[in-house]
Design an enzyme around this catalytic site. Sequence first.
Site, PDB file in Angstrom:
ATOM      1  N   HIS A 111       0.528   9.935   0.091  1.00 27.21           N
ATOM      2  CA  HIS A 111      -0.532  10.271  -0.848  1.00 27.21           C
ATOM      3  C   HIS A 111      -1.149  11.623  -0.494  1.00 27.21           C
ATOM      4  CE1 HIS A 111       0.072   6.166  -1.804  1.00 27.21           C
ATOM      5  NE2 HIS A 111      -0.616   5.689  -0.807  1.00 27.21           N
ATOM      6  N   TYR A 148       2.999  10.423  -4.948  1.00 29.15           N
ATOM      7  CA  TYR A 148       2.335   9.628  -5.982  1.00 29.15           C
ATOM      8  C   TYR A 148       0.880   9.432  -5.571  1.00 29.15           C
ATOM      9  CZ  TYR A 148       4.037   6.221  -2.552  1.00 29.15           C
ATOM     10  OH  TYR A 148       4.359   5.577  -1.383  1.00 29.15           O
TER      11      TYR A 148
END
Length: 213
Positions: free
Chosen positions: A189, A139
């Site tokens: 990330h 994400y």
Amino acid sequence: MTLNGIRNDSPKPSPNRCRTCAVVGNSGNLKRSHYGPLIDFHDIVIRINEGPTIGYERDVGNKTTHRVMFPVSATNLDNSTHFVMFPFKIRDLEWLIKTFSPSENATSGLKANKDLVMILSPAFMNYVHLKWLGRKGQYPSTGFLTLIFSIYMCDEVSVFGFGADSKGMWNHYFGEVLNLHPWTKTGNHPGSVEAAKIDELFKRKKINVYRGW
């Protein structure tokens, strides 16, 4: 239309939109930057999570109009600061409702103006993950989500405190070093992909980037 994930149909300038926006991350590259006055000069100043200003005013300024936070990073806000939240699980919304319910507010441990809460649809996170990052990583980071959000909110966007410091260390301008290994990217990330997109936006003169060194 998009070009390498960057939209060409970005919102056009408008009198109803903010003029200038500073997105202030928490990178250690803000140390000794003396960016404080420049950051405070912007119409809107968006800070991320618990990034403090007291004691760091010379480098990060003291103006905050919006603060992006999650339950685990929530910090007290003054009565004029917008609380911005990118919820991505039911518990985030449950926490928000409980925090601002009249019967719970006295014991919630969080002070903020309930009338200045901004909640972005989870679809926005999915959009950023798909269109801007090509679904790389699990994400997007909070910082990258905030940057894309600011592009749609303001005419001119300046980015401060993103990325590693001059030695390649990922740390904060406050607290301790996150790790001692140069160029280690952050968690789930896609750090390298996000950094490349930021560089591309900068090269195309879509944003201003201040690296502090």
